[in-house]
Design an enzyme around this catalytic site. Structure first.
Site, mmCIF file in Angstrom:
data_model
loop_
_atom_site.group_PDB
_atom_site.id
_atom_site.type_symbol
_atom_site.label_atom_id
_atom_site.label_comp_id
_atom_site.label_asym_id
_atom_site.label_seq_id
_atom_site.Cartn_x
_atom_site.Cartn_y
_atom_site.Cartn_z
ATOM 1 N N GLU A 1 30.535 10.226 4.159
ATOM 2 C CA GLU A 1 30.268 9.637 2.841
ATOM 3 C C GLU A 1 30.492 8.132 2.907
ATOM 4 O O GLU A 1 31.055 7.614 3.874
ATOM 5 C CB GLU A 1 31.166 10.272 1.779
ATOM 6 N N ASP B 1 44.382 12.358 -21.886
ATOM 7 C CA ASP B 1 45.567 12.681 -22.706
ATOM 8 C C ASP B 1 46.865 12.420 -21.953
ATOM 9 O O ASP B 1 47.844 11.932 -22.519
ATOM 10 C CB ASP B 1 45.590 14.170 -23.093
ATOM 11 N N HIS C 1 30.318 6.377 -10.613
ATOM 12 C CA HIS C 1 29.569 6.994 -9.518
ATOM 13 C C HIS C 1 28.154 6.429 -9.536
ATOM 14 O O HIS C 1 27.523 6.373 -10.594
ATOM 15 C CB HIS C 1 29.534 8.517 -9.646
ATOM 16 N N ARG D 1 31.334 2.756 -3.200
ATOM 17 C CA ARG D 1 30.662 3.114 -4.447
ATOM 18 C C ARG D 1 30.472 1.962 -5.413
ATOM 19 O O ARG D 1 29.458 1.883 -6.093
ATOM 20 C CB ARG D 1 31.482 4.187 -5.161
ATOM 21 N N HIS E 1 33.205 7.954 -13.548
ATOM 22 C CA HIS E 1 33.489 9.088 -12.666
ATOM 23 C C HIS E 1 34.968 9.311 -12.406
ATOM 24 O O HIS E 1 35.461 10.442 -12.486
ATOM 25 C CB HIS E 1 32.760 8.830 -11.347
ATOM 26 N N ARG F 1 38.513 3.819 -5.112
ATOM 27 C CA ARG F 1 38.776 5.019 -4.311
ATOM 28 C C ARG F 1 37.744 5.190 -3.201
ATOM 29 O O ARG F 1 36.542 5.042 -3.429
ATOM 30 C CB ARG F 1 38.729 6.238 -5.232
ATOM 31 N N LEU G 1 40.522 14.754 -3.867
ATOM 32 C CA LEU G 1 40.917 16.167 -3.759
ATOM 33 C C LEU G 1 42.080 16.282 -2.775
ATOM 34 O O LEU G 1 43.033 17.040 -2.987
ATOM 35 C CB LEU G 1 39.740 17.028 -3.287
HETATM 36 C C1 LIG Z 1 31.444 16.028 -10.661
HETATM 37 C C2 LIG Z 1 32.604 15.567 -9.814
HETATM 38 C C3 LIG Z 1 32.523 15.603 -8.431
HETATM 39 C C4 LIG Z 1 33.597 15.189 -7.641
HETATM 40 N N1 LIG Z 1 33.514 15.300 -6.278
HETATM 41 C C5 LIG Z 1 34.609 15.012 -5.524
HETATM 42 C C6 LIG Z 1 34.609 15.248 -4.115
HETATM 43 O O1 LIG Z 1 33.637 15.728 -3.553
HETATM 44 N N2 LIG Z 1 35.729 14.931 -3.417
HETATM 45 C C7 LIG Z 1 36.839 14.403 -4.008
HETATM 46 O O2 LIG Z 1 37.833 14.137 -3.320
HETATM 47 N N3 LIG Z 1 36.861 14.198 -5.342
HETATM 48 C C8 LIG Z 1 35.793 14.498 -6.108
HETATM 49 N N4 LIG Z 1 35.828 14.292 -7.450
HETATM 50 C C9 LIG Z 1 37.092 13.860 -8.056
HETATM 51 C C10 LIG Z 1 38.040 15.046 -8.072
HETATM 52 O O3 LIG Z 1 37.302 16.201 -8.379
HETATM 53 C C11 LIG Z 1 39.136 14.851 -9.095
HETATM 54 O O4 LIG Z 1 39.773 13.632 -8.911
HETATM 55 C C12 LIG Z 1 40.179 15.965 -8.948
HETATM 56 O O5 LIG Z 1 39.550 17.209 -8.991
HETATM 57 C C13 LIG Z 1 41.205 15.864 -10.040
HETATM 58 O O6 LIG Z 1 41.991 17.025 -9.987
HETATM 59 P P1 LIG Z 1 43.151 17.220 -11.029
HETATM 60 O O7 LIG Z 1 43.788 18.523 -10.718
HETATM 61 O O8 LIG Z 1 43.983 16.014 -11.096
HETATM 62 O O9 LIG Z 1 42.366 17.294 -12.432
HETATM 63 P P2 LIG Z 1 41.268 18.341 -12.935
HETATM 64 O O10 LIG Z 1 40.713 19.145 -11.852
HETATM 65 O O11 LIG Z 1 40.332 17.608 -13.804
HETATM 66 O O12 LIG Z 1 42.123 19.300 -13.857
HETATM 67 C C14 LIG Z 1 42.720 18.803 -15.038
HETATM 68 C C15 LIG Z 1 43.306 19.966 -15.797
HETATM 69 O O13 LIG Z 1 44.090 19.458 -16.865
HETATM 70 C C16 LIG Z 1 43.748 20.137 -18.066
HETATM 71 N N5 LIG Z 1 44.081 19.256 -19.194
HETATM 72 C C17 LIG Z 1 43.617 18.022 -19.483
HETATM 73 N N6 LIG Z 1 44.217 17.547 -20.593
HETATM 74 C C18 LIG Z 1 45.063 18.523 -21.017
HETATM 75 C C19 LIG Z 1 45.933 18.653 -22.127
HETATM 76 N N7 LIG Z 1 46.080 17.679 -23.041
HETATM 77 N N8 LIG Z 1 46.634 19.816 -22.274
HETATM 78 C C20 LIG Z 1 46.480 20.833 -21.380
HETATM 79 N N9 LIG Z 1 45.675 20.757 -20.293
HETATM 80 C C21 LIG Z 1 44.974 19.618 -20.130
HETATM 81 C C22 LIG Z 1 42.270 20.446 -17.895
HETATM 82 O O14 LIG Z 1 41.890 21.480 -18.781
HETATM 83 C C23 LIG Z 1 42.268 20.869 -16.437
HETATM 84 O O15 LIG Z 1 42.710 22.202 -16.324
HETATM 85 C C24 LIG Z 1 34.762 14.697 -8.255
HETATM 86 C C25 LIG Z 1 34.843 14.640 -9.635
HETATM 87 C C26 LIG Z 1 33.777 15.075 -10.420
HETATM 88 C C27 LIG Z 1 33.892 15.019 -11.914
#
Ligand SMILES: Cc1cc2nc3c(=O)[nH]c(=O)nc-3n(C[C@H](O)[C@H](O)[C@H](O)COP(=O)(O)OP(=O)(O)OC[C@H]3O[C@@H](n4cnc5c(N)ncnc54)[C@H](O)[C@@H]3O)c2cc1C
Length: 511
Positions: A119, A213, A234, A280, A341, A376, A382
């Site tokens: 990438e 939040d 993105h 990016r 993004h 980033r 991830l």
């Molecule tokens: C379309 C897309 C593609 C991506 N592709 C990649 C990739 O290929 N490689 C990579 O490294 N990164 C990628 N990213 C970035 C990566 O996916 C995210 O940075 C990572 O998944 C974040 O994980 P997280 O567990 O911190 O948050 P999330 O996976 O977003 O989970 C957040 C959780 O918190 C909960 N939540 C939020 N607010 C509250 C609240 N007030 N009360 C209770 N629950 C709440 C949500 O419901 C959810 O369950 C991508 C992102 C997107 C959007």
């Protein structure tokens, strides 16, 4: 009102967020601890499950930790915390082993080795992936493992609105909205894993729950927030009728897709020697510049030199997304434009999630370890979720005394009166448009000042102690923090571009 709210039975660890960071932390805690895992919407709806590209890790003999560190520091524009970068990236191979042990079906060569793709910003092929549905493969494998744990209670459609704090500043749980009612959920330790904030913008790749939040709640509870001006746009969201309808993974450009104007002409080589594989921010701003210069609503991404069968095998998700909008990836260049993004900044935290507020950790995208600096590197996020989640779990295993003889917490039953519904729709729509137009991909001081004043007046109009206002307050507080950070950083750096103060080394807006 809060004094009369019902308390749920206390839990040992309350995890706010069921994305990759939250699930990894939950699985890394001792099975004796009682754990509650909140998800704002359905458990499957989170950025983690939507990730396409993959997870960066040094897994090839020709690659090295030093090279991965250097690519990360370069993308971060000199603003990374180097010790956090090295600590997190060094744990990538272990993190991958841990995911494989949980049964994640990564794409492999015929001889069993992991297939690695490339990438933007990476000097090597080092992205492990499960076709182009990596996030969904990882998230569902870990969710299944969580469901096997009797002491772990996932609660869907439960929104944390405010962190509870004791007189000494320690975090003691959260105020939660569930099924339209409000309750206090006390916990020995709270883990903020609430993900990103793309929903503060009108064009985003992020799911509904990513509205920032966690940043607001942690900030009001006494955490330091930093680097919030560094928002990654993105470069290639599929753009249909002026709307972003889904992400087109960067791995497509890693496999040779080219960006073109409608007349077929390429433009990236004029902006950067790495062309389509430049970091990016450079690609996103180049696209925006070309769109403005030619009055376009989008540019085109072309991978038609690859055969259909190859595309369907390697990019089934993008092929299906295109097909759903009547586009054929194998024969047509597809319309793409940049959109909001990823948040590089957030709640300041160590790699194990420590925030400086007792009883509260922050992990995943909501946290800021300094890994991403001002921008980033693709597929490092991830990885950061897994490394932080595991480190937080190990740290809490020592810090939180087990109440193992108590039963697992049940889903909420003791509830207050229903929370009166409040319609903040008009303000939310106006906020998203304001952030998109005035705190977007390219910023200007006077626009930021206007935006800050507008957000300030919306905040001032909110009633002081009403829980009904908290969903809107959380978004406004985070939007205010982002805008204030963007205004205070008067020069361009990494993902933060000020057209009134271009980069020192070179202007990204000149060809
Ligand atoms: C379309 C897309 C593609 C991506 N592709 C990649 C990739 O290929 N490689 C990579 O490294 N990164 C990628 N990213 C970035 C990566 O996916 C995210 O940075 C990572 O998944 C974040 O994980 P997280 O567990 O911190 O948050 P999330 O996976 O977003 O989970 C957040 C959780 O918190 C909960 N939540 C939020 N607010 C509250 C609240 N007030 N009360 C209770 N629950 C709440 C949500 O419901 C959810 O369950 C991508 C992102 C997107 C959007």
């Amino acid at each position: 009102m809060q004094a009369s709210l019902p308390d749920l039975p206390p839990t040992d660890v309350l995890i706010i967020g069921a994305g990759l960071a939250g699930l990894t932390a939950a699985l890394s805690l001792p099975t004796t601890l009682r754990v509650v895992l909140l998800s704002k919407g359905p458990l499957s709806e989170c950025a983690s499950a939507w990730a396409q590209g993959g997870i960066a890790a040094v897994l090839d003999a020709d690659d090295s930790l030093d090279a991965h560190v250097q690519d990360t520091l370069n993308a971060g524009a000199g603003h990374c915390r180097p010790e956090a970068v090295r600590t997190i990236l060094a744990q990538a191979p272990d993190a991958m082993d841990w995911l494989c042990a949980h049964g994640v079906p990564f794409t492999r060569h015929a001889d069993g080795r992991l297939h690695l793709t490339r990438e933007g910003g990476h000097g090597q092929r080092r992205i492990a992936h499960a076709a182009d549905r990596t996030g969904s493969a990882v998230h569902s494998a870990l969710l299944q493992a969580c469901r096997q744990r009797p002491q772990l209670t996932p609660v869907e459609n439960a929104t944390a609105l405010e962190l509870l704090t004791a007189a000494d500043g320690r975090c003691t749980g959260a105020l939660v909205q569930h099924a339209g009612r409000l309750l206090r959920w006390p916990a020995q330790h709270t883990v903020m894993a609430s993900g990103g904030l793309g929903q503060l913008y009108s064009h985003t790749t992020n799911p509904e729950g990513s509205s920032g939040d966690g940043v607001a709640m942690a900030w009001r509870a006494g955490c330091v927030v930093e680097d919030l001006e560094f928002l990654q746009f993105h470069p290639t969201a599929l753009h249909i009728n002026g709307r972003s309808v889904g992400l087109v993974t960067e791995a497509l450009r890693g496999e040779g897709a080219l960006l073109r104007l409608p007349n077929g002409q390429r433009f990236m080589p004029a902006y950067d020697e790495r062309a389509e594989l430049a970091p990016r921010d450079i690609v996103a701003r180049a696209i925006a510049t070309e769109m403005a210069r030619h009055g376009l609503g989008h540019v085109l991404l072309d991978i038609t030199h690859r055969p259909r069968a190859w595309l369907e095998e390697h990019f089934p998700g993008v092929s299906a997304l295109c097909a759903a909008h009547g586009l054929d990836l194998a024969t047509q260049a597809i319309p793409v434009a940049p959109c909001m993004h990823y948040a590089c900044g957030g709640v300041r935290a160590e790699v194990d999630g420590s925030t400086g507020v007792m009883g509260l950790s922050a992990i995943g995208e909501v946290a800021c370890t300094g890994l991403h600096g001002a921008n980033r590197l693709a597929s490092n996020s991830l990885l950061e979720c897994v490394v932080m989640g595991r480190a937080a779990g190990a740290c809490l295993a020592d810090a939180v005394p087990s109440k193992s003889l108590m039963p697992a917490p049940s889903a909420p039953s003791a509830l207050s009166e229903p929370l009166p519904a409040q319609d903040h729709g008009a303000t939310l729509a106006a906020l998203r448009q304001l952030m998109q137009n005035q705190v977007g991909l390219v910023r200007q001081g006077h626009n930021l000042e206007q935006a800050l004043a507008q957000i300030g007046s919306w905040r001032a109009a909110l009633p002081d102690h009403s829980p009904c206002a908290l969903p809107l307050r959380n978004r406004l507080d985070t939007a205010w923090l982002i805008t204030n950070a963007a205004l205070r950083r008067g020069t361009s750096l990494g993902a933060h571009a000020r057209s009134d103060a271009p980069l020192n080394a070179q202007s990204l807006f000149a060809r």
